[in-house]
Enzyme design. Structure first.
Site, PDB file in Angstrom:
ATOM      1  CG  HIS A  58      10.517   5.436  10.098  1.00  0.00           C
ATOM      2  ND1 HIS A  58      10.710   6.427   9.155  1.00  0.00           N
ATOM      3  CD2 HIS A  58       9.930   4.409   9.434  1.00  0.00           C
ATOM      4  CE1 HIS A  58      10.270   5.999   7.975  1.00  0.00           C
ATOM      5  NE2 HIS A  58       9.788   4.774   8.118  1.00  0.00           N
TER       6      HIS A  58
ATOM      7  CG  ASP B 214      -0.090  -0.291   2.509  1.00  0.00           C
ATOM      8  OD1 ASP B 214       1.124  -0.011   2.503  1.00  0.00           O
ATOM      9  OD2 ASP B 214      -0.662  -0.789   3.499  1.00  0.00           O
TER      10      ASP B 214
ATOM     11  NE  ARG C 177       3.275  10.911   4.686  1.00  0.00           N
ATOM     12  CZ  ARG C 177       4.295  10.191   4.243  1.00  0.00           C
ATOM     13  NH1 ARG C 177       4.367   8.908   4.522  1.00  0.00           N
ATOM     14  NH2 ARG C 177       5.250  10.740   3.523  1.00  0.00           N
TER      15      ARG C 177
ATOM     16  CD  GLU D 225       1.051  -6.908   3.220  1.00  0.00           C
ATOM     17  OE1 GLU D 225       0.949  -5.665   3.247  1.00  0.00           O
ATOM     18  OE2 GLU D 225       1.929  -7.524   3.842  1.00  0.00           O
TER      19      GLU D 225
ATOM     20  CD  GLU E 274       0.447   4.362   4.641  1.00  0.00           C
ATOM     21  OE1 GLU E 274      -0.494   4.930   5.269  1.00  0.00           O
ATOM     22  OE2 GLU E 274       1.617   4.769   4.681  1.00  0.00           O
TER      23      GLU E 274
ATOM     24  CG  HIS F  52       6.281   3.978  10.294  1.00  0.00           C
ATOM     25  ND1 HIS F  52       6.059   2.747  10.835  1.00  0.00           N
ATOM     26  CD2 HIS F  52       5.714   3.952   9.066  1.00  0.00           C
ATOM     27  CE1 HIS F  52       5.403   2.000   9.961  1.00  0.00           C
ATOM     28  NE2 HIS F  52       5.178   2.713   8.878  1.00  0.00           N
TER      29      HIS F  52
HETATM   30  C1  UD1 Z   1       6.376   4.669   3.861  1.00  0.00           C
HETATM   31  C2  UD1 Z   1       5.013   4.135   3.416  1.00  0.00           C
HETATM   32  C3  UD1 Z   1       4.352   3.368   4.544  1.00  0.00           C
HETATM   33  C4  UD1 Z   1       5.270   2.316   5.114  1.00  0.00           C
HETATM   34  C5  UD1 Z   1       6.596   2.944   5.508  1.00  0.00           C
HETATM   35  C6  UD1 Z   1       7.538   1.886   5.960  1.00  0.00           C
HETATM   36  C7  UD1 Z   1       3.879   5.625   1.832  1.00  0.00           C
HETATM   37  C8  UD1 Z   1       2.909   6.715   1.658  1.00  0.00           C
HETATM   38  N1  UD1 Z   1       4.123   5.243   3.095  1.00  0.00           N
HETATM   39  O1  UD1 Z   1       6.150   5.636   4.866  1.00  0.00           O
HETATM   40  O2  UD1 Z   1       3.187   2.734   4.051  1.00  0.00           O
HETATM   41  O3  UD1 Z   1       4.653   1.778   6.259  1.00  0.00           O
HETATM   42  O4  UD1 Z   1       7.164   3.601   4.361  1.00  0.00           O
HETATM   43  O5  UD1 Z   1       8.579   2.387   6.725  1.00  0.00           O
HETATM   44  O6  UD1 Z   1       4.405   5.111   0.872  1.00  0.00           O
HETATM   45  N2  UD1 Z   1      13.676   8.702   5.127  1.00  0.00           N
HETATM   46  C9  UD1 Z   1      15.064   8.709   5.089  1.00  0.00           C
HETATM   47  N3  UD1 Z   1      15.718   7.544   4.806  1.00  0.00           N
HETATM   48  C10 UD1 Z   1      15.081   6.370   4.570  1.00  0.00           C
HETATM   49  C11 UD1 Z   1      13.667   6.372   4.615  1.00  0.00           C
HETATM   50  C12 UD1 Z   1      12.987   7.537   4.881  1.00  0.00           C
HETATM   51  O7  UD1 Z   1      15.680   9.730   5.306  1.00  0.00           O
HETATM   52  O8  UD1 Z   1      15.728   5.350   4.331  1.00  0.00           O
HETATM   53  C13 UD1 Z   1      12.951   9.952   5.425  1.00  0.00           C
HETATM   54  C14 UD1 Z   1      12.909  10.934   4.236  1.00  0.00           C
HETATM   55  O9  UD1 Z   1      13.025  12.240   4.723  1.00  0.00           O
HETATM   56  C15 UD1 Z   1      11.518  10.700   3.671  1.00  0.00           C
HETATM   57  C16 UD1 Z   1      10.724  10.447   4.948  1.00  0.00           C
HETATM   58  O10 UD1 Z   1      11.589   9.654   5.761  1.00  0.00           O
HETATM   59  O11 UD1 Z   1      11.044  11.815   2.941  1.00  0.00           O
HETATM   60  C17 UD1 Z   1       9.397   9.754   4.764  1.00  0.00           C
HETATM   61  O12 UD1 Z   1       9.527   8.615   3.905  1.00  0.00           O
HETATM   62  P1  UD1 Z   1       8.265   8.127   3.030  1.00  0.00           P
HETATM   63  O13 UD1 Z   1       8.666   6.942   2.232  1.00  0.00           O
HETATM   64  O14 UD1 Z   1       7.630   9.270   2.322  1.00  0.00           O
HETATM   65  O15 UD1 Z   1       7.196   7.702   4.111  1.00  0.00           O
HETATM   66  P2  UD1 Z   1       7.236   6.696   5.313  1.00  0.00           P
HETATM   67  O16 UD1 Z   1       6.604   7.397   6.458  1.00  0.00           O
HETATM   68  O17 UD1 Z   1       8.573   6.102   5.460  1.00  0.00           O
HETATM   69  N1  UDP Z   2      12.291  -3.430  10.709  1.00  0.00           N
HETATM   70  C1  UDP Z   2      13.687  -3.454  10.561  1.00  0.00           C
HETATM   71  N2  UDP Z   2      14.433  -2.629  11.353  1.00  0.00           N
HETATM   72  C2  UDP Z   2      13.895  -1.797  12.278  1.00  0.00           C
HETATM   73  C3  UDP Z   2      12.475  -1.763  12.404  1.00  0.00           C
HETATM   74  C4  UDP Z   2      11.709  -2.597  11.601  1.00  0.00           C
HETATM   75  O1  UDP Z   2      14.219  -4.198   9.748  1.00  0.00           O
HETATM   76  O2  UDP Z   2      14.633  -1.101  12.971  1.00  0.00           O
HETATM   77  C5  UDP Z   2      11.474  -4.291   9.834  1.00  0.00           C
HETATM   78  C6  UDP Z   2      10.451  -5.150  10.533  1.00  0.00           C
HETATM   79  O3  UDP Z   2      11.011  -6.394  10.907  1.00  0.00           O
HETATM   80  C7  UDP Z   2       9.354  -5.298   9.495  1.00  0.00           C
HETATM   81  C8  UDP Z   2       9.461  -4.027   8.684  1.00  0.00           C
HETATM   82  O4  UDP Z   2      10.713  -3.449   9.007  1.00  0.00           O
HETATM   83  O5  UDP Z   2       9.577  -6.380   8.634  1.00  0.00           O
HETATM   84  C9  UDP Z   2       8.347  -3.104   9.024  1.00  0.00           C
HETATM   85  O6  UDP Z   2       8.583  -1.883   8.446  1.00  0.00           O
HETATM   86  P1  UDP Z   2       7.805  -0.584   8.893  1.00  0.00           P
HETATM   87  O7  UDP Z   2       7.319  -0.740  10.283  1.00  0.00           O
HETATM   88  O8  UDP Z   2       8.694   0.556   8.581  1.00  0.00           O
HETATM   89  O9  UDP Z   2       6.598  -0.542   7.849  1.00  0.00           O
HETATM   90  P2  UDP Z   2       5.144  -1.209   7.789  1.00  0.00           P
HETATM   91  O10 UDP Z   2       5.286  -2.669   7.989  1.00  0.00           O
HETATM   92  O11 UDP Z   2       4.321  -0.533   8.842  1.00  0.00           O
HETATM   93  O12 UDP Z   2       4.660  -0.834   6.435  1.00  0.00           O
END
Ligand code: UD1
Ligand code: UDP
Length: 385
Positions: free
Chosen positions: A241, A97, A211, A119, A133, A209
């Site tokens: 995160h 999602d 939003r 999924e 999502e 994490h």
């Molecule tokens: C995204 C997904 C969410 C998922 C989550 C997993 C969307 C809308 N949301 O949310 O469904 O649960 O990933 O973690 O797609 N950032 C870094 N380094 C990284 C990753 C993120 O710096 O490796 C920072 C960046 O500033 C980025 C922000 O985190 O802009 C948000 O990342 P984004 O992918 O937009 O949303 P998540 O909240 O991570």
């Molecule tokens: N995870 C990881 N390192 C961390 C925290 C989570 O590898 O420090 C893994 C966790 O085991 C799971 C996945 O990240 O498989 C979940 O990701 P996240 O919670 O970011 O996203 P969501 O599942 O809510 O989309």
């Protein structure tokens, strides 16, 4: 004749859950794998791909610090479309999602390439929970041709939305495939993490994490602070995160750091071993709600809704929202009442048996067989269209 399958992913959980699928496609003789990493996440997806030793054919590098969803969406379209035009895959596989998932599915639809959604069928039916999502997954439900549902209940959700039954396969969750593969490897904690984890204290593992939760997280963090104040024998491990908005909140709310370890995101292998060693989990993550029951850990879900009611029904997780009082009360119960703890810890894992990727790829192969006979007359290259 072979079929070209393009797998699109970009965030940490997509990487973890798609790795077994990409590997299975690569192992399969009559399928050609094109693996695209949008890199919606950067460090967090790189950790996963390193661990599974996966090298993408394309890396779109779309992440920008704090970028808005609109900007991310635009970058994804601009990056994905030319690759679809060049590679002309027979099917595009997306997962779950995320924004990568939605844009990938829509870009493929615009080129009339069939989409397989892994999924599929998870629903809260609350448009803003989780945001964005829930709508992403509903839209992908409309855009996709093939739906790989985790559970029978997910299949029922799709049937209610008039998805044809013949296009749904119930296959479990590939996260269990990933978990079993990684936990079967030899592992030893090292450095600071080793001394934290090997302490005699009970560890509560925390992640947040979402939003839609950001403004409410202070209540969750206050609850956690109260719990460690009341229990000297409890410690909290909280891999924070990378989202800067989450980081700001965490830094602001945790004032007294006694017994609380705020650490960088762990790589997946380390994380699973911390999960295995911890006492319980407080999280708003989707994936962790699925992994914790496979390792016998109770989960308090710090969100108002869950699209994974199977965990609640099985008794392994409880939705506590972001209410400070509720989180404190349920933690107290799990810390003091052994019977209540054991009931949650021993509940069965409802999310899969470790063979999901094989089932998905097997289904893709039989789809290829079925459609081949019809379409071979028109073209030697295109199987599904
Ligand atoms: C995204 C997904 C969410 C998922 C989550 C997993 C969307 C809308 N949301 O949310 O469904 O649960 O990933 O973690 O797609 N950032 C870094 N380094 C990284 C990753 C993120 O710096 O490796 C920072 C960046 O500033 C980025 C922000 O985190 O802009 C948000 O990342 P984004 O992918 O937009 O949303 P998540 O909240 O991570
Ligand atoms: N995870 C990881 N390192 C961390 C925290 C989570 O590898 O420090 C893994 C966790 O085991 C799971 C996945 O990240 O498989 C979940 O990701 P996240 O919670 O970011 O996203 P969501 O599942 O809510 O989309």
């Amino acid at each position: 004749m072979t079929a070209k399958i393009m797998t699109l992913l970009g965030t940490r959980p997509e990487g973890i859950k798609m790795a077994p699928v990409v590997k299975e496609i690569e192992r399969t003789d009559n399928l050609i794998s094109i693996f695209v990493n949008t890199a919606q996440h950067r460090e967090m997806i790189d950790q996963v791909l390193d661990l599974f030793q996966l090298v993408p054919e394309y890396d779109l590098n779309v992440m920008r610090p704090k970028q808005r969803l609109e900007e991310l969406t635009m970058r994804l379209f601009q990056g994905i479309t030319p690759i679809l035009e060049k590679e002309k895959p027979d099917m595009v596989l997306v997962h779950g999602d995320t924004t990568t998932t939605f844009v990938g599915a829509y870009a493929a639809f615009l080129q009339q390439i069939p989409v397989g959604h892994i999924e599929a069928g998870l629903r809260t039916n609350h448009m803003y929970s989780p945001f964005p999502e829930e709508l992403n997954r509903q839209l992908v439900g409309r855009l996709a041709t093939y739906h790989f549902a985790v559970t029978e209940a997910n299949k029922q959700n799709l049937l209610k939305e008039n998805v044809a039954e013949k296009n749904i396969a119930v296959v479990g969750n590939t996260v269990i495939d990933a978990l079993l593969e990684i936990t079967s490897r030899h592992y030893q904690f090292e450095g600071e993490l080793a001394s934290i984890i090997h302490s005699t204290k009970k560890t509560i593992l925390v992640t947040t994490h979402r939003r839609e939760n950001i403004d409410e997280l202070k209540h969750v963090y206050r609850a956690i602070q109260r719990i460690v104040e009341q229990h000297e024998d409890v410690q909290v491990v909280f891999p924070v995160h990378k989202n800067p908005l989450i980081r700001q909140k965490v830094m602001r709310e945790f004032v007294d750091m006694k017994q609380i370890y705020l650490i960088e995101p762990l790589d997946y292998e380390e994380f699973l071993h911390v999960l295995k060693h911890c006492y319980m989990v407080i999280t708003d993550s989707g994936g962790i709600q699925e992994e914790a029951p496979a390792l016998g850990k109770p989960v308090l879900v710090a969100r108002d809704t869950t699209e994974r009611p199977e965990g609640i029904d099985a008794g392994t997780s409880k939705v506590v929202g972001t209410s400070e009082e509720k989180i404190v009360a349920l933690c107290e119960q799990l810390l003091r009442d052994e019977a209540a703890y054991n009931e949650m810890a021993n509940a069965p894992n409802p999310f899969g048996d470790g063979y999901s990727a094989k089932q998905i790829v097997h289904t893709i192969q039989s789809l290829a067989e079925e459609t081949r006979a019809i379409y071979q007359r028109n073209t030697d290259e295109v199987i599904y269209r």
